[in-house]
Scaffold this active site. Structure first.
Site, PDB file in Angstrom:
ATOM      1  N   ASP A  14       0.875  -1.170   0.000  1.00  0.00           N
ATOM      2  CA  ASP A  14       0.000   0.000   0.000  1.00  0.00           C
ATOM      3  C   ASP A  14       0.916   1.225   0.000  1.00  0.00           C
ATOM      4  O   ASP A  14       2.148   1.113   0.040  1.00  0.00           O
ATOM      5  CB  ASP A  14      -0.976  -0.033   1.186  1.00  0.00           C
ATOM      6  CG  ASP A  14      -2.206   0.841   0.912  1.00  0.00           C
ATOM      7  OD1 ASP A  14      -2.148   1.680  -0.016  1.00  0.00           O
ATOM      8  OD2 ASP A  14      -3.215   0.698   1.622  1.00  0.00           O
TER       9      ASP A  14
HETATM   10  C1  BGC Z   1      -5.122   3.143   0.375  1.00  0.00           C
HETATM   11  C2  BGC Z   1      -5.365   2.167  -0.768  1.00  0.00           C
HETATM   12  C3  BGC Z   1      -5.299   2.903  -2.084  1.00  0.00           C
HETATM   13  C4  BGC Z   1      -3.940   3.544  -2.213  1.00  0.00           C
HETATM   14  C5  BGC Z   1      -3.693   4.239  -3.527  1.00  0.00           C
HETATM   15  C6  BGC Z   1      -3.866   3.961   0.144  1.00  0.00           C
HETATM   16  O1  BGC Z   1      -3.759   4.987   1.081  1.00  0.00           O
HETATM   17  O2  BGC Z   1      -5.047   2.430   1.581  1.00  0.00           O
HETATM   18  O3  BGC Z   1      -6.606   1.531  -0.582  1.00  0.00           O
HETATM   19  O4  BGC Z   1      -5.558   2.031  -3.148  1.00  0.00           O
HETATM   20  O5  BGC Z   1      -3.799   4.492  -1.161  1.00  0.00           O
HETATM   21  O6  BGC Z   1      -4.325   5.460  -3.594  1.00  0.00           O
END
Ligand code: BGC
Length: 739
Positions: free
Chosen positions: A264
């Site tokens: 993530d």
């Molecule tokens: C979130 C994800 C998301 C990613 C990309 C993260 O902060 O937890 O779910 O896909 O950002 O934007």
């Protein structure tokens, strides 16, 4: 998605062929997901792509920019490997559908598949080839802002609907234009963040992890999901980004997953913030060793993986496996053959078909929570005037909900617009905003609203939560109506007019304080672009509500966690044992009022249970039957009941099948959803709903973490919510023991 052996062998051949030509730096480059510059392509990104140091880019949505990025990758880099282009396409792209929790309330996999399909087409028309959805974390804490993105509290429902979303994004063939890679996230356990506070620690026993949190991910895998994303959270002391048990043991060894796992946002360097590692270098080592393939945004892999190979801490084989996982996904997507995008190949953005699907999804998602004295539907012909009150009645932005990076306000149709359109000139519609936002604490504009209400036959209030109150990092400790909304409802209720409360929100709300002050409640979540037409159709009876709650609505936040599939405990509450705080006698002796598992000030029951939702019609269930009193392991049993529409409207009902495994090697939930069917019936019409359960469908992980179905007695219910009381039972026998 079953792939033939020939296809798999040919694919593997292609992957190995590319891999064989790659330098170590180019292999590590495939593991790097870079944040785009939103339109511009800075020189350093251009150079990095040319040098093979980038495998994927996120957050670009301009088709010319994306085509140029692909051109640089394909024509100017040594090996011409195309890029994955990722984006948070969560519940629509330009056309916005209900938030995922709302879509789940449709209990309609086809609705969810269609929404994802359209989102994929719109996103793909700009060159995006990878959506960061479905989020299939089990959400049992409405305080958690990300509950809005979940498909609710139940492993079975989340599994079925998550798989439908995967099929929508990926189509029947990932390589076809308009198919984009889905991403099962967040692996795993994020929904159990302590106290419903985002990013917080999770402590989940292995048994609960396997029985509750992991099954939807296995469903997504079986549906062919191309990628997985790890969770930002710490699972039993090992953050998911460094969790080899999750990424190697479960995902690779037990499930044989051969796609790639992405971190993530900066979750690898955050391993040091968690306190697992001392610095970025060690964080990169832990993540790579645990089985995390691609790094999102941060660059610890780019900086350190090469030196680990030189030092012998990580083998070249490991790097090859990671790069191969990424290449495999790119081949499956057909990116090598079709790296470029021509928007003309795609249906127009927000075309009438897309808007109609958004209207239908909003319609199917709305849950009627209360409808005293048949307040709804409203009959236009009998109305002379209508007061429409509240900050969410006419706000094209707030109806869209969280995660709408690309959502386009110009397509939004608000409830006020749609109501006006629907009633024409025959009904006087008086609008008053009453509160500037849902959080406003003043009552400066109450008098205008009260006047509008006073002059009208019926009042429809549009209240709830604006978009920013849910979503990532937007948690609430109090899940009641924010700001001065309760006071507004009270002031309006005092007028004695029929009051309909239409709620938009990103989470279940604690509604007990307002329940008696309104005649009807329609809970619409954040319904998306076509909120207005869907809500107007429901208010005026052109359509009948058919949504059911995918998550329990508590009476008060203090009851959380509260979910229907709980364990029985050794001292379950019974009606005789549950006593209210006001009924306790003065100087009562300890235990004189019983010793069961409940709250003195909130009882044991939720306000609205999982699976609940009313209709303008009414349904009756009768004659539950099993095809046999007992079956052997390996066999299938049929369970059926008669369902009759005993009301006055043609309407849909979600018939739900629940079971209870009475005795287990580990204790089992008091009820578990095992099937559902959405059925449309005319007034007076009956049908038999039949569910088939194979004994494997009743398997669970026992105390040795083996997945088993145990012989014994099962209770089974069919009904319209998790509180269904029409029950039968059957036994499973092991022929080897009992015959
Ligand atoms: C979130 C994800 C998301 C990613 C990309 C993260 O902060 O937890 O779910 O896909 O950002 O934007």
């Amino acid at each position: 998605m079953a792939l033939s052996i020939e296809y798999a062998t040919a694919l593997e051949h292609q992957v190995r062929e590319v891999l064989a030509q790659m330098t170590l730096e180019e292999k590590i480059g495939q593991l790097s997901l870079v944040n785009g510059a939103r339109g511009d392509i800075p020189d350093r990104l251009r150079e990095a792509i040319i040098e093979g140091r980038v495998g994927a880019v996120l957050n670009e949505v301009d088709v010319d920019t994306i085509n140029e990025l692909q051109r640089i990758a394909v024509e100017e880099s040594r090996l011409g490997i195309p890029l994955m282009i990722g984006r948070d396409v969560i519940h629509g792209f330009k056309t916005i559908f209900p938030i995922p929790l709302g879509q789940a309330a449709s209990w309609n996999p086809e609705v969810i598949r269609t929404c994802a399909r359209i989102a994929a087409l719109e996103a793909a028309s700009t060159g995006v080839n990878w959506a960061y959805a479905p989020m299939i974390d089990i959400g049992r804490d409405p305080r958690w802002g990300r509950i809005a993105e979940t498909l609710g509290e139940d492993p079975y429902l989340t599994g079925v609907l998550g798989a439908a979303m995967v099929r929508g994004f990926q189509g029947d063939d990932l390589a076809k234009p308009g198919s984009i890679a889905a991403c099962a996230k967040h692996f795993a356990g994020y929904g159990a963040s302590e106290g419903g506070r985002d990013y917080n620690t999770t402590n989940i026993t292995e048994n609960e992890l396997r029985n509750v949190h992991l099954p939807p991910f296995k469903e997504a895998l079986d549906a062919g999901v191309a990628t997985f994303m790890v969770s930002l959270s710490d699972l039993d002391g090992i953050p998911a980004s460094a969790n080899a048990f999750l990424l190697r043991q479960i995902l690779r060894h037990e499930w044989h997953y051969d796609g790639f796992v992405v971190s993530d946002w900066e979750s690898i360097p955050q391993l040091s913030v968690h306190g697992l590692t001392a610095n970025d270098r060690e964080a990169a080592y832990e993540a790579a060793n645990a089985g995390l393939d691609m790094e999102m945004v941060s660059s610890t892999y780019a900086e350190h993986l090469g030196t680990f190979v030189q030092d012998g801490r990580i083998t070249l084989d490991q790097i090859d496996t990671m790069a191969a996982n990424v290449l495999r996904a790119k081949f499956r997507l057909g990116l090598f053959e079709h790296p470029f995008t021509n928007p003309a190949d795609f249906p127009a953005i927000a075309n009438p078909e897309h808007l109609e699907a958004a209207r239908y999804a909003a319609l199917q998602s709305a849950v009627l929570l209360k409808n005293d004295r048949h307040t709804l539907p409203l009959f236009k012909d009998e109305l002379r005037s209508l007061a429409v009150i509240g900050p969410l009645a006419d706000d094209p932005y707030e109806q869209l909900g969280t995660w709408i990076f690309d959502g386009d306000l110009q397509y939004s149709q608000t409830p006020l617009q749609a109501i006006r359109q629907s009633v024409g000139d025959s009904v006087a519609v008086r609008f008053a905003r009453a509160l500037e936002t849902t959080r406003s604490r003043d009552h400066d504009a109450f008098s205008e609203a009260i006047e509008a209400a006073q002059q009208s036959d019926v009042v429809v209030l549009f209240l709830g939560e604006e978009s920013i109150l849910s979503g990532e990092a937007h948690c609430r400790a109090d899940i009641g109506l924010p700001g001065n909304q309760e006071a507004l409802i009270e002031a309006i209720a005092a007028l004695g007019k029929p009051v309909v409360l239409v709620l938009m929100a990103g989470r279940p709300l604690a509604l007990e304080p307002v329940l008696d002050n309104v005649d009807a409640i329609l809970f619409t979540w954040h319904p998306g672009t076509m909120a207005g037409p869907a809500i107007a159709d429901l208010l005026f009876g052109k359509q009948v509500p058919s949504g059911k709650l995918p998550i329990t609505f508590p009476r008060a936040a203090g009851q959380i966690p509260i979910y229907y599939a709980h364990k029985n405990t050794g001292r379950p509450p019974t009606p005789e044992k549950v006593i209210a705080i006001d009924d306790i006698e003065q100087r009562a002796r300890q235990f004189a009022v019983g010793n069961a598992s409940f709250y003195l000030d909130a009882g044991d029951a939720p306000l609205f249970p999982f699976g609940y939702g009313l209709s303008y019609s009414a349904f009756h269930y009768a004659n539950i039957e099993t095809s046999a009193p007992e079956i052997a392991l390996g066999e299938t049993i049929a369970i059926s009941a008669e369902l009759t529409n005993v009301g006055d409207y043609e309407a849909e009902e979600v018939a739900q099948l629940y079971i209870r495994d009475l005795v287990g090697n580990v204790t089992r939930p008091v009820k578990e959803l095992k099937g559902f069917q959405k059925v449309r019936l005319k007034p007076g019409e009956s049908t038999t709903v039949t569910f088939h359960l194979h004994t494997d469908d009743l398997a669970f992980y026992n105390r040795s973490m083996q997945r088993v179905t145990e012989p014994g007695t099962f209770h089974v219910w069919i009904g319209g919510s998790s509180e269904a009381d029409l029950r039968s039972e059957f036994r499973i026998v092991d022929p080897e023991i009992e015959s």
